[in-house]
Scaffold this motif. Structure first.
Motif, PDB file in Angstrom:
ATOM      1  N   PRO A 178       6.667   0.450  -2.552  1.00  0.00           N
ATOM      2  CA  PRO A 178       6.981  -0.531  -1.509  1.00  0.00           C
ATOM      3  C   PRO A 178       5.765  -1.408  -1.161  1.00  0.00           C
ATOM      4  O   PRO A 178       4.620  -0.968  -1.303  1.00  0.00           O
ATOM      5  CB  PRO A 178       7.377   0.342  -0.311  1.00  0.00           C
ATOM      6  CG  PRO A 178       7.850   1.618  -0.919  1.00  0.00           C
ATOM      7  CD  PRO A 178       6.997   1.821  -2.149  1.00  0.00           C
ATOM      8  N   PRO A 179       6.005  -2.643  -0.695  1.00  0.00           N
ATOM      9  CA  PRO A 179       4.927  -3.619  -0.504  1.00  0.00           C
ATOM     10  C   PRO A 179       3.739  -3.145   0.344  1.00  0.00           C
ATOM     11  O   PRO A 179       2.600  -3.345  -0.027  1.00  0.00           O
ATOM     12  CB  PRO A 179       5.621  -4.797   0.169  1.00  0.00           C
ATOM     13  CG  PRO A 179       7.033  -4.689  -0.269  1.00  0.00           C
ATOM     14  CD  PRO A 179       7.310  -3.223  -0.411  1.00  0.00           C
ATOM     15  N   LYS A 180       3.974  -2.530   1.483  1.00  0.00           N
ATOM     16  CA  LYS A 180       2.848  -2.118   2.327  1.00  0.00           C
ATOM     17  C   LYS A 180       2.056  -0.997   1.656  1.00  0.00           C
ATOM     18  O   LYS A 180       0.825  -1.004   1.670  1.00  0.00           O
ATOM     19  CB  LYS A 180       3.306  -1.691   3.707  1.00  0.00           C
ATOM     20  CG  LYS A 180       2.116  -1.460   4.632  1.00  0.00           C
ATOM     21  CD  LYS A 180       2.489  -1.386   6.068  1.00  0.00           C
ATOM     22  CE  LYS A 180       1.251  -1.220   6.924  1.00  0.00           C
ATOM     23  NZ  LYS A 180       1.547  -1.116   8.321  1.00  0.00           N
ATOM     24  N   GLN A 181       2.749  -0.042   1.044  1.00  0.00           N
ATOM     25  CA  GLN A 181       2.052   1.032   0.334  1.00  0.00           C
ATOM     26  C   GLN A 181       1.273   0.459  -0.848  1.00  0.00           C
ATOM     27  O   GLN A 181       0.141   0.873  -1.110  1.00  0.00           O
ATOM     28  CB  GLN A 181       3.054   2.090  -0.139  1.00  0.00           C
ATOM     29  CG  GLN A 181       3.701   2.856   0.983  1.00  0.00           C
ATOM     30  CD  GLN A 181       4.807   3.776   0.510  1.00  0.00           C
ATOM     31  OE1 GLN A 181       4.977   4.013  -0.677  1.00  0.00           O
ATOM     32  NE2 GLN A 181       5.586   4.283   1.456  1.00  0.00           N
ATOM     33  N   LEU A 192       0.779   6.864  -3.343  1.00  0.00           N
ATOM     34  CA  LEU A 192       0.365   7.627  -4.522  1.00  0.00           C
ATOM     35  C   LEU A 192       1.492   8.524  -5.012  1.00  0.00           C
ATOM     36  O   LEU A 192       1.693   8.672  -6.221  1.00  0.00           O
ATOM     37  CB  LEU A 192      -0.889   8.456  -4.219  1.00  0.00           C
ATOM     38  CG  LEU A 192      -2.182   7.662  -4.099  1.00  0.00           C
ATOM     39  CD1 LEU A 192      -3.317   8.576  -3.638  1.00  0.00           C
ATOM     40  CD2 LEU A 192      -2.540   6.990  -5.406  1.00  0.00           C
ATOM     41  N   ALA A 193       2.247   9.105  -4.078  1.00  0.00           N
ATOM     42  CA  ALA A 193       3.382   9.954  -4.472  1.00  0.00           C
ATOM     43  C   ALA A 193       4.436   9.114  -5.205  1.00  0.00           C
ATOM     44  O   ALA A 193       4.969   9.540  -6.241  1.00  0.00           O
ATOM     45  CB  ALA A 193       3.992  10.625  -3.242  1.00  0.00           C
ATOM     46  N   ASN A 214      -2.438   5.480   9.745  1.00  0.00           N
ATOM     47  CA  ASN A 214      -1.368   4.816   9.025  1.00  0.00           C
ATOM     48  C   ASN A 214      -1.784   4.507   7.597  1.00  0.00           C
ATOM     49  O   ASN A 214      -0.999   4.665   6.662  1.00  0.00           O
ATOM     50  CB  ASN A 214      -0.952   3.542   9.759  1.00  0.00           C
ATOM     51  CG  ASN A 214       0.264   2.894   9.149  1.00  0.00           C
ATOM     52  OD1 ASN A 214       0.129   1.988   8.342  1.00  0.00           O
ATOM     53  ND2 ASN A 214       1.444   3.363   9.530  1.00  0.00           N
ATOM     54  N   VAL A 215      -3.038   4.072   7.425  1.00  0.00           N
ATOM     55  CA  VAL A 215      -3.546   3.805   6.077  1.00  0.00           C
ATOM     56  C   VAL A 215      -3.515   5.083   5.246  1.00  0.00           C
ATOM     57  O   VAL A 215      -3.088   5.082   4.087  1.00  0.00           O
ATOM     58  CB  VAL A 215      -4.982   3.224   6.120  1.00  0.00           C
ATOM     59  CG1 VAL A 215      -5.598   3.185   4.730  1.00  0.00           C
ATOM     60  CG2 VAL A 215      -4.974   1.839   6.733  1.00  0.00           C
TER      61      VAL A 215
END
Length: 169
Positions: A115-118, A154-155, A145-146
């Protein structure tokens, strides 16, 4: 903007454009979109160039602008996934994933599934080399949050690659 500011901006742009473009590519996985994202980031920076007092903070501002542009672009209706009647056949590989060397293409394809934020967190942490505090500042969120976005990202990337992803840092 005065002539001196224009010259400073032109020098900054020339020095940073390739790095920003590569970072944008890692965020979105497409060179054409990466060019668009880099352009949005530099245009935004150009509009505010005369207001920037601390030139040392320019890189952080540009990174933040780039990440926000990437996340905003991913939310556009035309960027959403589309349903198809028939799924493509998966690639068949004779050798197990553990015996393969991950290629750049595998990594880019894996990042596309994050996903974009991850993805933004992973790119800033592992490609741009920022620490947790700098990523939190760039994204405007807490360090916790980071850390959680890094773990989830990573998962997801491990799952997408079908192999163990080693990280350092």
């Amino acid at each position: 903007m005065n002539e001196r500011d224009e010259q400073e901006f032109a020098e900054y742009f020339a020095a940073k454009r390739d790095f920003v473009r590569r970072t944008a590519f890692l965020l979105c996985g497409d060179w054409h979109r990466a060019d668009d994202l880099a352009q949005v980031a530099f245009v935004t920076l150009h509009r505010r160039w005369h207001r920037i007092r601390d030139r040392a903070a320019t890189d952080a501002y540009l990174r933040k602008t780039l990440v926000r542009a990437s996340i905003d672009e991913s939310r556009r209706p035309w960027r959403r996934e589309r349903q198809v009647e028939r799924l493509p056949e998966p690639e068949t590989r004779d050798d197990p994933v553990d015996d393969r060397v991950a290629t750049r293409t595998d990594l880019i394809n894996g990042l596309r599934q994050v996903p974009p934020k991850q993805r933004a967190v992973l790119v800033l942490r592992y490609f741009a080399g920022l620490d947790v505090a700098a990523v939190a500042n760039a994204l405007g969120c807490s360090e916790g949050n980071v850390k959680s976005q890094t773990s989830r990202g990573l998962a997801t990337l491990r799952n997408a690659l079908g192999a163990e992803v080693e990280t350092h840092g």
